[in-house]
Design a protein around this motif. Structure first.
Motif, PDB file in Angstrom:
ATOM      1  N   LYS A  31      -6.278   2.145   7.671  1.00  0.00           N
ATOM      2  CA  LYS A  31      -7.303   0.964   7.971  1.00  0.00           C
ATOM      3  C   LYS A  31      -8.623   1.902   8.086  1.00  0.00           C
ATOM      4  O   LYS A  31      -8.631   2.781   9.151  1.00  0.00           O
TER       5      LYS A  31
ATOM      6  N   ASN B  59       0.882  -1.121   0.031  1.00  0.00           N
ATOM      7  CA  ASN B  59      -0.063   0.055  -0.091  1.00  0.00           C
ATOM      8  C   ASN B  59       0.807   1.227  -0.019  1.00  0.00           C
ATOM      9  O   ASN B  59       1.765   1.182   0.425  1.00  0.00           O
TER      10      ASN B  59
ATOM     11  N   GLU C 247      -1.751  -8.540   0.921  1.00  0.00           N
ATOM     12  CA  GLU C 247      -0.614  -8.328   1.919  1.00  0.00           C
ATOM     13  C   GLU C 247      -0.974  -9.257   3.241  1.00  0.00           C
ATOM     14  O   GLU C 247      -0.360  -9.853   3.736  1.00  0.00           O
ATOM     15  N   THR C 248      -2.421  -9.019   3.578  1.00  0.00           N
ATOM     16  CA  THR C 248      -2.598  -9.904   4.841  1.00  0.00           C
ATOM     17  C   THR C 248      -2.930 -11.489   4.551  1.00  0.00           C
ATOM     18  O   THR C 248      -2.772 -12.038   5.678  1.00  0.00           O
TER      19      THR C 248
ATOM     20  N   LEU D 251     -12.484  -0.669   4.619  1.00  0.00           N
ATOM     21  CA  LEU D 251     -11.524  -1.694   4.642  1.00  0.00           C
ATOM     22  C   LEU D 251     -12.153  -2.970   5.382  1.00  0.00           C
ATOM     23  O   LEU D 251     -12.337  -4.114   4.820  1.00  0.00           O
TER      24      LEU D 251
ATOM     25  N   GLU E 149      -6.439  -0.111  -3.285  1.00  0.00           N
ATOM     26  CA  GLU E 149      -5.712  -0.065  -2.137  1.00  0.00           C
ATOM     27  C   GLU E 149      -6.121  -1.023  -1.095  1.00  0.00           C
ATOM     28  O   GLU E 149      -5.272  -1.858  -0.391  1.00  0.00           O
TER      29      GLU E 149
ATOM     30  N   TYR F 240      -4.270  -4.503   0.073  1.00  0.00           N
ATOM     31  CA  TYR F 240      -3.936  -4.667   1.588  1.00  0.00           C
ATOM     32  C   TYR F 240      -4.600  -6.261   1.942  1.00  0.00           C
ATOM     33  O   TYR F 240      -3.946  -6.975   2.646  1.00  0.00           O
TER      34      TYR F 240
END
Length: 915
Positions: free
Chosen positions: A100, A94, A136-137, A104, A129, A133
């Motif tokens: 957050k 990001n 990414e998680t 989201l 974005e 995210y």
């Protein structure tokens, strides 16, 4: 969202693959307070900034070490995209100001329950974005994470091609040799990856519009191992159910107050006003916050300033449409104002770097190659004060952009790096610069892209690089079309012609033939417009002037037309030669050819160290006989380029020869005109340009082995035999030409005497013609002569191929030459030789660049036919095994699959009768 599974089985497989991959792996950037990667780290210390890693090392004492190698060096695997854990991805982390939010949280909750989600909302609201995210998680649950730009059919097709190249690196191959509608293309990809159930995929279809959304919904359903996130601004096709759509709203009131907390002197009411004016959009609010803090002015002063500006009015005429009619002006103005402050800062501190920043506005927004930015800085810094340590300066620019949340980066370990930005950022950059800079900046970017965007058919590496650059070339051409006719210089017109030519060639190689023809037709049309000529009028005039005995002579017509075009182009390309010939970038193969030509002599240092030329080094190459003099290039650069356009357009005949007589005549006439232009260049200058051999080897002589004539009618058996014997003779003559001369392309030595590749292609085509003769010839004595000639050609071809591959060059047609040899031996009833060549063709087809599955199937079917002739248990068993492997690998509609399934049953029956 993804069915739970153990990853250890295929983690081991992936590790083994990475260990055997020739090329480069890549670590993924994590965007924190500073750029951080496995290959580059930046530490802030009292002594200064210390950068270490594969690109540049700047010590606290100011000394720089280990400057990165040039991006086009030999062996580069363009765009290999494995992260540190062996996951294939192009998804960046990001941006710096990502927060957050409630949006989201809602999206993540939905993604826990579903694996097909559509995020919709205004541009700049944070849809992409959020998708990043999630990756990414959750990337531990996946093996492939890929972001696919999907605004148009064309953009989606390019992105798919790049995605498929990456999948091929882990042996997931999708055959797209047919030019299919987009839903069918997506369906074939979907079918292949869902079969790999031991892998998990997350695909983000980004910036989807109506035409692409329909194709994605039709062709790409979710599956337990496939998750799909769509981002879009538009009202979607009715096939998108309400359950799949998640509206993204932007910052809530509480979130924006927290985000604007650094504005300590502002009241709550002022912050809410700014939030409302910016339509709750995080991207616009990030721009506004940065500028307010930077200028130490109030929110009211800031809002009054951007609303008073009139220079954004042209946005509504042009780029405003990319955002939709409901998009308010203040968020756009915030991006323009933010870009303007950066331009002013850069113009004061580093004008050359400012130019690089301005070019960002004209790229495609995704995967901008950093090596192109490096090249812009190299070529356009002040000659009296050349910029040293280019990578360091570009990194400095990217840091500034990152601080404004303009970019995030992908990392190609040790080699190519890429940055992602956003269309709003690019819009801001374009409209923040002076109007007079717009054309200049675009022209500079076109020139630099053309130094790397090449039509080189010899080796696979250049296909990969072209795939990377295609979205950016397309973007540049869109922006060129938006300029007024008076703003487009002759040089820009010529560069556009060249770009459309290479795009058309690249699409044809990728089997997107309808798009290829459109690009090549555009290139041809622009070419005639640049001459201020109507093609139809010119043709009528040329024919009217032909003597009666030549009225129907197509070769003479092409030659007279070539004379006219050649004369028309004289003395109009002087500046182009200086910009695109004297100052250019070469590939490693070009440099190797030069080294082999001059033996003990030393090439110019600039060419050795950076694979580039300037006026001084080019002059040295001319003295060595490795380049054409500047004066002569002024005469032939444009005729050579136009010959290239006619050649590319004409070769569409071999893809579209079933489309009727008028189209066929148009294609073949273009091939003849290309050859005639090359002939005229030789007559006037004594120089042989590369396309003179291409038009013969890859086009005109092909016609001898066609089953239909140039009017679209089927040839008689006698006519076919006559043409085949003549074609065999012509290829033998062309093969001998390689011993007599060197060939040049755009002024640089391209092919030397005794060139391996040229000889291999001529041998391959000669062997193919011998095979076709054997099918038709009834005279046994003639057949024996042809068999003897074919065997000798295969022997020589094999020697050449092995010699070439010992030099570690990856021949594009390595699999083709083996299957052609196998088919010749089969027709000659040399069963054992045919069997061995089919085996080698099968192995090579698995690593072929394009059409691998078709070649694989063709070879498997061949080895099974031959095994039935050999009739040994060993041959039949191995052939059956090969066929079964193909059946398991190939989708249901794959060419050759039905025949191979039938042969498998026949061989199974025969094995029961073989001891």
């Amino acid at each position: 969202m993804i069915i739970s599974r153990r990853r250890t089985d295929f983690l081991d497989q992936r590790s083994r693959h990475l260990g055997h991959t020739i090329g480069l792996t890549t670590s993924k950037y994590r965007i924190q307070d500073n750029w951080t990667t496995n290959s580059d780290t930046m530490d802030r210390s009292p002594g200064g900034i210390t950068i270490t890693g594969g690109n540049v090392v700047l010590g606290s004492d100011g000394k720089i070490f280990n400057v990165a190698e040039d991006a086009t060096s030999k062996g580069t695997r363009e765009g290999a995209s494995f992260d540190a854990n062996g996951v294939i991805t192009n998804i960046t982390a990001n941006v710096k100001d990502f927060r957050k939010t409630q949006d989201l949280t809602r999206c993540l909750d939905r993604l826990k329950r579903e694996n097909y989600v559509t995020l919709t909302g205004l541009s700049g609201v944070g849809k992409t974005e959020i998708a990043k995210y999630y990756w990414e998680t959750k990337k531990a649950d996946y093996d492939v994470g890929w972001l696919i730009p999907s605004e148009t059919d064309q953009e989606l097709r390019i992105a798919i091609r790049l995605f498929l190249e990456r999948l091929a690196e882990i042996n997931i191959n999708v055959d797209l040799t047919e030019d299919l509608p987009l839903p069918n293309v997506l369906s074939k990809i979907h079918l292949e990856i869902r079969r790999n159930t031991n892998r998990g995929y997350l695909l983000i279809f980004d910036d989807v519009k109506e035409e692409t959304h329909r194709a994605i919904v039709q062709g790409f359903a979710s599956k337990p191992n496939i998750s799909v996130i769509i981002t879009t601004e538009q009202t979607l096709h009715p096939s998108a159910t309400d359950e799949s759509i998640q509206q993204v709203e932007g910052f809530s009131e509480d979130e924006v107050l927290e985000f604007l907390d650094p504005l300590k002197n502002e009241t709550r009411e002022n912050k809410i006003q700014l939030w409302e004016e910016m339509s709750h959009l995080p991207s616009a609010l990030a721009c506004a916050r940065f500028d307010i803090l930077n200028t130490q002015r109030s929110i009211k002063f800031y809002l009054a300033g951007i609303k008073e500006r009139k220079l954004y009015q042209s946005i509504e005429k042009r780029d405003h449409l990319i955002l939709g009619h409901n998009y308010k002006k203040p968020p756009i103005e915030a991006h323009v104002q933010n870009a303007l402050t950066m331009i002013e800062e850069l113009e004061k501190d580093d004008p050359a770097l400012c130019l690089v920043f301005k070019t960002i506005g004209f790229f495609d927004s995704k995967a901008i190659p950093v090596f192109i930015l490096n090249e812009i800085l190299k070529q356009h810094s002040d000659p009296s004060q050349p910029v040293e340590h280019i990578d360091y300066h570009i990194d400095k620019l990217l840091m500034k952009m990152r601080d404004r949340s303009y970019v995030n980066r992908q990392e190609e370990k040790h080699r190519n790096r890429f940055i992602d930005t956003h269309e709003l950022v690019q819009l801001g950059v374009r409209f923040a610069m002076k109007e007079s800079d717009n054309k200049k900046t675009l022209e500079i970017l076109m020139r630099v892209l053309l130094r790397f965007f090449a039509k080189d058919t010899r080796y696979m590496t250049y296909f990969r690089r072209n795939t990377i650059l295609m979205p950016h070339v397309e973007s540049v051409l869109v922006h060129l079309q938006r300029l007024s006719v008076m703003d487009i210089t002759f040089d820009m017109k010529v560069m556009a012609i060249a770009m459309y030519d290479i795009l058309g060639y690249s699409y044809a190689q990728s089997d997107f033939r309808e798009v290829a023809e459109q690009k090549l037709q555009t290139s041809k049309d622009l070419m005639y417009k640049s001459l201020n000529i109507d093609e139809e009028d010119l043709d009528l005039d040329i024919r009217a002037k032909l003597p009666d005995e030549h009225k129907n002579d197509e070769e003479e017509f092409a030659y007279q037309k070539a004379i006219f075009i050649y004369e028309k182009l004289q003395s109009v390309g002087n500046k182009l030669v200086e910009n695109l010939v004297l100052n250019t970038v070469l590939n490693e193969t070009d440099v190797d050819i030069m080294k082999s030509k001059i033996k003990g002599n030393k090439l110019p240092e600039l060419l050795i160290s950076q694979k580039r030329t300037d006026r001084g080094s080019y002059t040295e190459l001319v003295k060595m006989g490795l380049a054409i003099s500047e004066d002569i290039m002024k005469s032939i650069y444009l005729p050579e380029l136009y010959a290239s356009v006619f050649y590319s357009y004409g070769r569409m005949y071999f893809y579209k020869k079933q489309e009727g007589r008028v189209k066929i005549n148009s294609f073949i006439s273009a091939i003849r005109l290309s050859s005639a232009l090359c002939k005229r260049i030789f007559e006037m200058t004594g120089k042989v340009v590369f396309h003179s051999i291409l038009t013969k080897r890859n086009a005109l002589l092909y016609l001898y082995s066609e089953d239909i004539d140039e009017y679209g009618d089927a040839k008689t058996k006698q006519k076919m035999l006559e043409d085949l014997y003549q074609g065999k003779k012509e290829y033998q003559s062309l093969l001998e030409e390689v011993h007599k001369q060197d060939w040049f392309q755009h002024g640089i030595l391209k092919v030397t005497k005794n060139d391996f590749f040229h000889q291999c292609v001529c041998f391959e085509k000669g062997i193919f013609i011998c095979m076709k003769i054997l099918k038709l010839e009834t005279d046994q004595e003639k057949k024996e002569i042809v068999i003897r000639e074919g065997k000798e050609a295969i022997k020589k071809q094999s020697e050449l191929l092995h010699s070439q591959e010992r030099e570690e060059q990856e021949l594009h047609r390595g699999s083709d030459v083996h299957v052609v040899a196998a088919e010749f031996y089969e027709e000659a009833k040399c069963w054992q030789e045919a069997y061995e060549y089919y085996k080698e063709a099968i192995e090579r087809s698995k690593s072929a660049n394009g059409g691998w599955l078709k070649k694989y199937g063709r070879s498997c079917e061949g080895i099974m036919r031959v095994a039935k002739r050999i009739k040994t248990k060993e041959a039949l068993t191995e052939a059956k095994k090969r066929g079964e492997a193909f059946i398991k690998k190939a989708p249901g509609d794959t060419q050759h699959k039905g025949e191979i399934m039938a042969l498998t049953q026949e061989i199974s029956a025969e094995l029961g009768n073989v001891e």
